[in-house]
Design an enzyme around this catalytic site. Structure first.
Site, PDB file in Angstrom:
ATOM      1  N   SER A 181       0.806  -1.215   0.000  1.00 21.45           N
ATOM      2  CA  SER A 181       0.000   0.000   0.000  1.00 21.45           C
ATOM      3  C   SER A 181       0.838   1.264   0.000  1.00 21.45           C
ATOM      4  CB  SER A 181      -0.945   0.001   1.199  1.00 21.45           C
ATOM      5  OG  SER A 181      -0.227  -0.107   2.411  1.00 21.45           O
ATOM      6  N   HIS A 209      -4.878  -3.234  -2.915  1.00 21.36           N
ATOM      7  CA  HIS A 209      -4.467  -2.279  -3.954  1.00 21.36           C
ATOM      8  C   HIS A 209      -4.251  -2.930  -5.313  1.00 21.36           C
ATOM      9  CE1 HIS A 209      -4.156   1.048  -1.147  1.00 21.36           C
ATOM     10  NE2 HIS A 209      -3.738   0.124  -0.293  1.00 21.36           N
ATOM     11  N   LYS A 240     -11.398   0.666  -1.842  1.00 16.39           N
ATOM     12  CA  LYS A 240     -10.388   1.272  -2.708  1.00 16.39           C
ATOM     13  C   LYS A 240     -10.954   1.338  -4.135  1.00 16.39           C
ATOM     14  CE  LYS A 240      -7.611   1.388   0.888  1.00 16.39           C
ATOM     15  NZ  LYS A 240      -6.848   0.422   1.649  1.00 16.39           N
TER      16      LYS A 240
HETATM   17  C1  LIG Z   1      -6.924   0.122   3.203  1.00 12.48           C
HETATM   18  C2  LIG Z   1      -6.307  -1.194   3.478  1.00 12.48           C
HETATM   19  C3  LIG Z   1      -6.923  -2.121   4.334  1.00 12.48           C
HETATM   20  C4  LIG Z   1      -8.123  -1.776   5.152  1.00 12.48           C
HETATM   21  O1  LIG Z   1      -9.263  -1.657   4.363  1.00 12.48           O
HETATM   22  P1  LIG Z   1     -10.462  -0.719   4.859  1.00 12.48           P
HETATM   23  O2  LIG Z   1     -11.615  -1.218   4.074  1.00 12.48           O
HETATM   24  O3  LIG Z   1     -10.080   0.675   4.552  1.00 12.48           O
HETATM   25  O4  LIG Z   1     -10.629  -0.969   6.332  1.00 12.48           O
HETATM   26  C5  LIG Z   1      -6.324  -3.351   4.476  1.00 12.48           C
HETATM   27  N1  LIG Z   1      -5.184  -3.675   3.818  1.00 12.48           N
HETATM   28  C6  LIG Z   1      -4.567  -2.802   3.018  1.00 12.48           C
HETATM   29  C7  LIG Z   1      -3.313  -3.203   2.333  1.00 12.48           C
HETATM   30  C8  LIG Z   1      -5.096  -1.537   2.827  1.00 12.48           C
HETATM   31  O5  LIG Z   1      -4.459  -0.655   2.058  1.00 12.48           O
END
Ligand SMILES: *Cc1c(COP(=O)(O)O)cnc(C)c1O
Length: 397
Positions: A181, A209, A240
């Protein structure tokens, strides 16, 4: 009057680690800006610009009319609505898995997975750069925890050997991300699958991602590497590129059955609101359509365009952004205060790009995290490239 919180805040400020909330406007076209100040947004994870898409908005509105706003209870009580089951069937199909289970967030999905699958007698092995949701989940499940250097297969293999010898009979779970990320690079997914098989371990792969970005129709890196069925626990988020909110885990039927029974963030938390489930479902259908694939191809044109714009630093310098395995370009500048300054200078030029600091990344590796989306125009990307070239030159000089 003695304020019990002020000292902590003063210390954070002194270390350039203080954060504050900024009020942003968010337009239906997906653009975002600090209130009163339009900027070009290179901070969003909405990689395909789907959060404002009419199909998602209509699906959410229709679900509110059909079900109301809140789900009313946890999934096991009376919160399992038809829309949740349809979403999960579609998630499973999209990910190439037998079954899937949705959570209220990706963070909750990580907790759910490890609370269901690992306990004090088990071993969890994490990539050093794994997301905080995985680290927190691993700590709270009380398994023995080990960390391997980022993407280092040799060190991972010695940890697997160690677990095999020292914890015979324990369940060993390797947890990593397919696209990291804060660094934007990829995990060697095929090699990870081969290793976990060799040692009888399980693999949890967080595709937060990669979904929407990598693989046909954005099915993720495991799918692109043709190992989706061999990853034991496919994790992801609907927050995302899917453009909504919520998390999921996918894998075998037996995995999902066990999660329903044991994942604490699933059992003890209210179901995802039906409007969000409906919007997520609409988003997945869009991803699997020609329009979705077209957006993904546009995103990749933009990724390649930014990569070509970036200054080529001599030698292995970090004074310039790198990337292009994903939509994320990290520009590691080092000191926290410097990252804040570079972000402020980009902001002066009209670009929103967040400075990422400890504890999101290790201390002293503060960075700008530039995220490209399918909605950027070539001119916007060229302008960002020029602004970066100017600042990178100033930093080196
Ligand atoms: C954003 C993210 C999460 C958490 O997801 P949310 O739905 O925002 O709680 C988990 N793992 C990674 C790698 C992330 O970037």
């Amino acid at each position: 009057m003695n304020d019990p919180f002020l000292d902590d805040l003063t210390e954070l400020r002194a270390r350039s680690l203080h954060r504050r909330l900024r009020e942003m406007t968010l337009s239906p076209d997906g653009s975002v800006a600090p209130v009163g100040r339009p900027m070009i947004n290179f901070a969003s994870n909405d990689y395909l610009g789907l959060s404002g898409h009419p199909a998602l908005r209509d699906a959410a509105k229709a679900a509110i009319d059909e079900y109301g706003v809140g789900a009313g209870a946890s999934r096991l009580v009376c919160g399992t609505l038809p829309i949740h089951l349809r979403l999960e069937e579609t998630l499973a199909r999209f990910k190439g898995a037998e079954a899937a289970l949705s959570f209220s967030s990706g963070y909750a999905a990580a907790h759910g997975a490890l609370s269901a699958l690992a306990g004090p007698d088990d071993v969890v092995i994490l990539d050093k750069l794994a997301h905080a949701s995985l680290i927190d989940a691993a700590r709270s499940c009380r398994a023995t925890l080990r960390v391997f250097p980022h993407n280092h297969l040799g060190k991972l293999e010695s940890l697997l050997q160690w677990a095999h010898a020292e914890h015979p009979g324990a369940r060993t779970i390797v947890c990593t991300e397919s696209v990291f990320s804060m660094d934007g690079d990829r995990a060697p997914v095929r090699d990870l699958v081969a290793l976990k098989k060799k040692y009888g371990a399980l693999l949890l792969l967080d595709e937060a991602h990669a979904v929407g970005v990598i693989g046909r129709n954005g099915r993720g890196l495991a799918h692109e590497c043709e190992v989706a069925r061999e990853v034991d626990i496919l994790m992801g988020t609907m927050s995302k590129a899917i453009g909504v909110s919520g998390g999921y885990l996918a894998g075998r039927h037996s995995l999902v059955d066990l999660l329903i029974n044991r994942a604490r963030s699933f059992v003890f938390s209210t179901a995802q609101p039906p409007a969000l489930a409906a919007a997520s479902l609409a988003s997945l259908e869009l991803l699997m359509s020609d329009e979705g694939e077209q957006r993904r191809l546009t995103l990749w044109q933009n990724i390649r365009h930014l990569a070509a714009q970036l200054p080529k630093a001599p030698g292995p310098s970090q004074k310039t952004p790198r990337g292009a395995g994903s939509a994320i370009f990290p520009w590691i500048v080092g000191p926290e205060a410097l990252a804040m300054e570079v972000a402020a200078r980009l902001a002066d030029r009209g670009f929103l790009a967040p400075a990422i600091r400890y504890p999101t990344v290790p201390q002293g590796s503060a960075r700008l995290r530039l995220a490209v989306t399918s909605r950027h125009t070539p001119d916007q990307i060229t302008a960002l490239g020029q602004a970066i070239a100017g600042l990178a030159g100033a930093l080196r000089g």
